[in-house]
Design a protein around this motif. Structure first.
Motif, PDB file in Angstrom:
ATOM      1  N   TYR A   1       0.775  -1.136  -0.083  1.00  0.00           N
ATOM      2  CA  TYR A   1       0.129   0.085  -0.099  1.00  0.00           C
ATOM      3  C   TYR A   1       0.815   1.239  -0.048  1.00  0.00           C
TER       4      TYR A   1
ATOM      5  N   ARG B   1      -0.134   4.335   1.107  1.00  0.00           N
ATOM      6  CA  ARG B   1      -0.439   5.393   2.124  1.00  0.00           C
ATOM      7  C   ARG B   1      -0.372   4.517   3.465  1.00  0.00           C
TER       8      ARG B   1
ATOM      9  N   GLU C   1      -6.772  -0.497  -1.528  1.00  0.00           N
ATOM     10  CA  GLU C   1      -6.356   1.222  -1.338  1.00  0.00           C
ATOM     11  C   GLU C   1      -7.031   1.493  -2.785  1.00  0.00           C
ATOM     12  N   ARG C   2      -7.760   2.757  -2.823  1.00  0.00           N
ATOM     13  CA  ARG C   2      -8.303   3.173  -4.100  1.00  0.00           C
ATOM     14  C   ARG C   2      -7.666   4.438  -4.530  1.00  0.00           C
ATOM     15  N   GLU C   3      -7.395   4.539  -5.726  1.00  0.00           N
ATOM     16  CA  GLU C   3      -6.687   5.772  -6.277  1.00  0.00           C
ATOM     17  C   GLU C   3      -7.380   7.024  -6.146  1.00  0.00           C
ATOM     18  N   ASP C   4      -8.836   6.995  -6.254  1.00  0.00           N
ATOM     19  CA  ASP C   4      -9.624   8.128  -6.151  1.00  0.00           C
ATOM     20  C   ASP C   4     -10.479   8.367  -4.907  1.00  0.00           C
ATOM     21  N   GLU C   5      -9.932   7.455  -3.986  1.00  0.00           N
ATOM     22  CA  GLU C   5     -10.522   7.702  -2.358  1.00  0.00           C
ATOM     23  C   GLU C   5      -9.655   7.616  -1.532  1.00  0.00           C
ATOM     24  N   PRO C   6      -9.813   8.874  -0.410  1.00  0.00           N
ATOM     25  CA  PRO C   6      -8.797   8.488   0.573  1.00  0.00           C
ATOM     26  C   PRO C   6      -8.957   7.424   1.555  1.00  0.00           C
ATOM     27  N   GLY C   7      -8.156   7.148   2.460  1.00  0.00           N
ATOM     28  CA  GLY C   7      -8.495   6.038   3.271  1.00  0.00           C
ATOM     29  C   GLY C   7      -8.032   4.617   2.806  1.00  0.00           C
TER      30      GLY C   7
END
Length: 409
Positions: free
Chosen positions: A116, A118, A221-227
């Motif tokens: 990941y 982040r 973990e998605r590119e367009d979403e935080p967290g």
């Protein structure tokens, strides 16, 4: 035996598998082999104790590679293996001329890569930095929730459980009783590889430490979403800090048979597929579980096969994995053991040692060797802990290591 008639054995890699193989070869093959170790590092660092160091629960040993080479009577070259030219019997290295061999054992290990972007990725090398910052955040009240994530296809999940339990215990010791610590894992039960009894013991340890576990789950973990997102269910991962284990990454070696991920393909005796004079052991080979104790067992199988190739009177035994795990819990230790193949019954779990010396890596030769260096006398029979001795016969294994090192028994 004169030097010209000895088998020129090159061991590439000075980690657990490489050192176990060197010690085993010196004992089993004796003067039938000349040994050379290829290792760029100047020290052997006992990485399995990395989780303990940040919490003051122990220290990993560091031993000069030159001392180890001297103890086993090996020539030491500070180079990294980059490939193999088996037709010309040459080990290709990153600096200088290729190294000739009659038999080559590849034990270069694997590297690690983050899953990941982040999350904080834990590795033994980054442990002090990662947990120095995390402990400060907990003590100052900034981190009220911490999730330890086991990503899919991680080869050894045990550190996540150790880190979670020791973090929860440390937080309580700081007076931060409201810190929520969790483990997220795709396993169907905590450390399910240790069977029903082992998993139940681990779950009890987690409960005692106040750690919750989400099993059968994985983190996205998605590119367009935080967290982070928990699957199944597309739920948010509720954690202020996320610490993830890395995945193993294969070494890039030319001229060696490998699977689609780059890990070396071997048979049960360590022979590299399609090779007559090349063996491999440890994290670099294509096995789903990568752990120091298993690496040592693979090294023993390879060493016996090489010794037989050198003419020693030994009947090589295939690699039959036995999982042994010493789990650091909130305040104590849990000892776990399971037959990983060809099952020998249900796994064992105990609060006392199930093998001796009671080290993180139960290598037949390496464990007593490290015990001797740490202060125990090589060849002595230590007073065993209460309970049933498992796998390592104290007199036979410790005296074998003493003989291999020419130390007093």
């Amino acid at each position: 035996m004169d030097s010209e008639s000895r088998l020129n054995v090159v061991v590439a890699g000075g980690g657990v598998a490489g050192l176990e193989a060197l010690l085993a070869l010196r004992d089993i093959a004796g003067e039938r082999v000349d040994l050379t170790l290829l290792e760029p590092a100047g020290e052997f660092a006992f990485r399995p104790m990395a989780t303990a160091e940040a919490f003051g629960r122990g220290m990993g040993q560091r031993i000069r590679m030159a001392r180890i080479a001297s103890d086993v009577g090996a020539r030491l070259l500070h180079v990294q293996l980059t490939g193999v030219d088996e037709e010309r019997r040459l080990a290709l290295v990153d600096d200088g001329e290729p190294v000739p061999f009659d038999a080559l054992l590849i034990a270069v290990g694997a590297t690690s890569e983050p899953v990941y972007r982040r999350a904080v990725t834990w590795t033994p090398e980054t442990d002090p930095e990662v947990f120095g910052g995390l402990r400060r955040d907990i003590e100052e009240g900034y981190a009220k929730s911490v999730a330890f994530v086991v990503p899919p296809r991680v080869a050894w999940p045990l550190p996540a459980y150790e880190l979670a339990m020791m973090t929860a215990t440390a937080a309580a010791g700081m007076g931060q009783d409201d810190v929520q610590v969790s483990v997220v894992t795709p396993e169907q039960a905590p450390l399910e590889m240790f069977g029903t009894n082992g998993s139940a013991a681990v779950r009890a340890d987690l409960d005692d430490a106040g750690v919750t576990v989400e099993t059968g789950a994985y983190v996205e973990e998605r590119e367009d979403e935080p967290g982070f997102v928990l699957q199944p269910g597309s739920r948010p991962l509720e954690a202020r800090r996320v610490v993830a284990l890395p995945r193993a990454a294969a070494p890039a070696l030319q001229g060696v048979a490998a699977d689609s991920d780059g890990f070396i393909r071997t048979d049960r005796y360590g022979n590299v597929v399609g090779s007559e004079r090349v063996w491999a052991a440890g994290d670099a080979i294509a096995v789903p579980v990568k752990q120091g104790g298993l690496a040592a067992q693979q090294a023993d199988a390879s060493a016996e096969s090489i010794a037989a190739f050198a003419g020693a009177g030994v009947e090589p035994q295939p690699f039959r994995p036995v999982l042994r795990g010493m789990l650091l819990t909130g305040r104590g230790r849990e000892w776990l053991r399971a037959e990983a193949a060809g099952g020998g019954g249900e796994a064992e779990a105990a609060r006392h040692a199930l093998w001796w010396p009671p080290t993180k890596v139960a290598g037949r030769y390496l464990a007593p060797y490290l015990h001797a260096i740490a202060g125990g006398k090589a060849g002595e029979r230590p007073i065993p802990p209460p309970g049933k001795p498992v796998e390592l016969d104290l007199e036979r294994e410790l005296s074998a290591a003493a003989d291999a090192l020419h130390l007093p028994a």
